[in-house]
Scaffold this motif. Structure first.
Motif, PDB file in Angstrom:
ATOM      1  N   ALA A  82     -13.782  -2.196  17.665  1.00 50.24           N
ATOM      2  CA  ALA A  82     -13.568  -3.490  18.321  1.00 50.24           C
ATOM      3  C   ALA A  82     -14.692  -3.787  19.305  1.00 50.24           C
ATOM      4  O   ALA A  82     -15.107  -4.946  19.450  1.00 50.24           O
ATOM      5  CB  ALA A  82     -12.216  -3.512  19.030  1.00 50.24           C
ATOM      6  N   VAL A  83     -15.204  -2.755  19.954  1.00 50.19           N
ATOM      7  CA  VAL A  83     -16.351  -2.947  20.860  1.00 50.19           C
ATOM      8  C   VAL A  83     -17.557  -3.436  20.060  1.00 50.19           C
ATOM      9  O   VAL A  83     -18.226  -4.397  20.450  1.00 50.19           O
ATOM     10  CB  VAL A  83     -16.689  -1.637  21.622  1.00 50.19           C
ATOM     11  CG1 VAL A  83     -18.018  -1.755  22.348  1.00 50.19           C
ATOM     12  CG2 VAL A  83     -15.564  -1.289  22.592  1.00 50.19           C
ATOM     13  N   LEU A  84     -17.822  -2.779  18.930  1.00 51.99           N
ATOM     14  CA  LEU A  84     -18.947  -3.187  18.085  1.00 51.99           C
ATOM     15  C   LEU A  84     -18.803  -4.643  17.654  1.00 51.99           C
ATOM     16  O   LEU A  84     -19.738  -5.440  17.800  1.00 51.99           O
ATOM     17  CB  LEU A  84     -19.052  -2.277  16.854  1.00 51.99           C
ATOM     18  CG  LEU A  84     -20.082  -2.686  15.796  1.00 51.99           C
ATOM     19  CD1 LEU A  84     -21.495  -2.658  16.361  1.00 51.99           C
ATOM     20  CD2 LEU A  84     -19.968  -1.777  14.581  1.00 51.99           C
ATOM     21  N   GLY A 105     -21.877   3.915  18.388  1.00 57.79           N
ATOM     22  CA  GLY A 105     -21.447   5.267  18.033  1.00 57.79           C
ATOM     23  C   GLY A 105     -21.929   6.305  19.030  1.00 57.79           C
ATOM     24  O   GLY A 105     -21.135   7.101  19.546  1.00 57.79           O
ATOM     25  N   ILE A 106     -23.209   6.293  19.327  1.00 59.00           N
ATOM     26  CA  ILE A 106     -23.754   7.269  20.278  1.00 59.00           C
ATOM     27  C   ILE A 106     -23.249   6.972  21.688  1.00 59.00           C
ATOM     28  O   ILE A 106     -22.960   7.887  22.456  1.00 59.00           O
ATOM     29  CB  ILE A 106     -25.293   7.292  20.200  1.00 59.00           C
ATOM     30  CG1 ILE A 106     -25.725   7.844  18.823  1.00 59.00           C
ATOM     31  CG2 ILE A 106     -25.880   8.136  21.327  1.00 59.00           C
ATOM     32  CD1 ILE A 106     -27.198   7.687  18.513  1.00 59.00           C
ATOM     33  N   GLY A 107     -23.078   5.702  22.009  1.00 57.75           N
ATOM     34  CA  GLY A 107     -22.558   5.335  23.326  1.00 57.75           C
ATOM     35  C   GLY A 107     -21.152   5.845  23.576  1.00 57.75           C
ATOM     36  O   GLY A 107     -20.760   6.096  24.715  1.00 57.75           O
ATOM     37  N   LEU A 140     -23.026  15.064  20.323  1.00 62.59           N
ATOM     38  CA  LEU A 140     -24.036  14.068  19.960  1.00 62.59           C
ATOM     39  C   LEU A 140     -24.072  13.849  18.446  1.00 62.59           C
ATOM     40  O   LEU A 140     -24.093  12.706  17.973  1.00 62.59           O
ATOM     41  CB  LEU A 140     -25.414  14.475  20.478  1.00 62.59           C
ATOM     42  CG  LEU A 140     -26.572  13.543  20.113  1.00 62.59           C
ATOM     43  CD1 LEU A 140     -26.350  12.145  20.689  1.00 62.59           C
ATOM     44  CD2 LEU A 140     -27.886  14.125  20.588  1.00 62.59           C
ATOM     45  N   VAL A 141     -24.062  14.926  17.699  1.00 60.64           N
ATOM     46  CA  VAL A 141     -24.075  14.813  16.232  1.00 60.64           C
ATOM     47  C   VAL A 141     -22.818  14.085  15.752  1.00 60.64           C
ATOM     48  O   VAL A 141     -22.898  13.167  14.928  1.00 60.64           O
ATOM     49  CB  VAL A 141     -24.213  16.199  15.559  1.00 60.64           C
ATOM     50  CG1 VAL A 141     -24.000  16.097  14.056  1.00 60.64           C
ATOM     51  CG2 VAL A 141     -25.577  16.810  15.870  1.00 60.64           C
ATOM     52  N   THR A 142     -21.675  14.473  16.269  1.00 60.20           N
ATOM     53  CA  THR A 142     -20.410  13.856  15.850  1.00 60.20           C
ATOM     54  C   THR A 142     -20.394  12.362  16.153  1.00 60.20           C
ATOM     55  O   THR A 142     -19.981  11.554  15.321  1.00 60.20           O
ATOM     56  CB  THR A 142     -19.220  14.571  16.516  1.00 60.20           C
ATOM     57  OG1 THR A 142     -19.208  15.933  16.072  1.00 60.20           O
ATOM     58  CG2 THR A 142     -17.906  13.897  16.177  1.00 60.20           C
TER      59      THR A 142
END
Length: 163
Positions: A82-84, A105-107, A140-142
């Motif tokens: 929803a943020v995206l 995603g990273i955020g 980070l990877v996840t």
């Protein structure tokens, strides 16, 4: 209505990407998957006024904690979708681009680093874990996988029901 359906589908699919990654990393690298029952335990203690634990594993188990944790896992993924879509609008689904999906995603790594891990006794950004650097790298990877999942889900949802 379209926004809600797209958000639900994209968030659930991106979260499934994270779950598939957890299965793959267990098989490839023998890294255990996250225990969402512990997330459920942490969340279930909140209405009782307990927001922080020295070790969530040592906290009293709560009935239904696995269901609570898994449900939260997917609802959080949907919320981040929803943020995206809130930032990019439904137009993003017509023409998904990887930049915004990866950025969101990273955020999302801020949530476990600043809320979940400290609340569950692991410290800020996993600083109280046995191997903080490895914990941070895995996070980070996840969360990068989650961003890639948002992007892939955007393409899939867009091809099925572009608004």
């Amino acid at each position: 209505m379209v926004y809600s359906i797209c958000t639900l589908l994209i968030g659930a699919m991106a979260t499934m990407a994270v779950d598939l990654w957890a299965i793959a990393r267990r098989r490839l690298f023998d890294i255990p998957p996250p225990d969402y029952a512990l997330v459920g335990r942490w969340l279930a203690h909140m209405p009782r006024g307990r927001f922080r634990h020295d070790s969530i594993k040592a906290a009293l188990p709560v009935k239904g904690e696995a269901l609570i944790g898994w449900t939260a896992h997917y609802l959080i993924g949907i919320a981040f979708a929803a943020v995206l879509l809130g930032l990019c609008g439904l137009a993003w689904i017509r023409h998904p681009s990887i930049g915004p999906a990866l950025a969101v995603g990273i955020g999302t790594i801020a949530a476990p680093f600043l809320a979940m891990q400290p609340g569950m006794g692991a410290g800020i950004a996993g600083s109280r874990t046995p191997r903080p650097a490895a914990t941070r790298f895995q996070s980070l990877v996840t969360h990068t996988i989650f961003g890639l999942g948002l992007y892939a889900a955007g393409w899939i949802v867009g091809s099925l029901c572009a608004p």
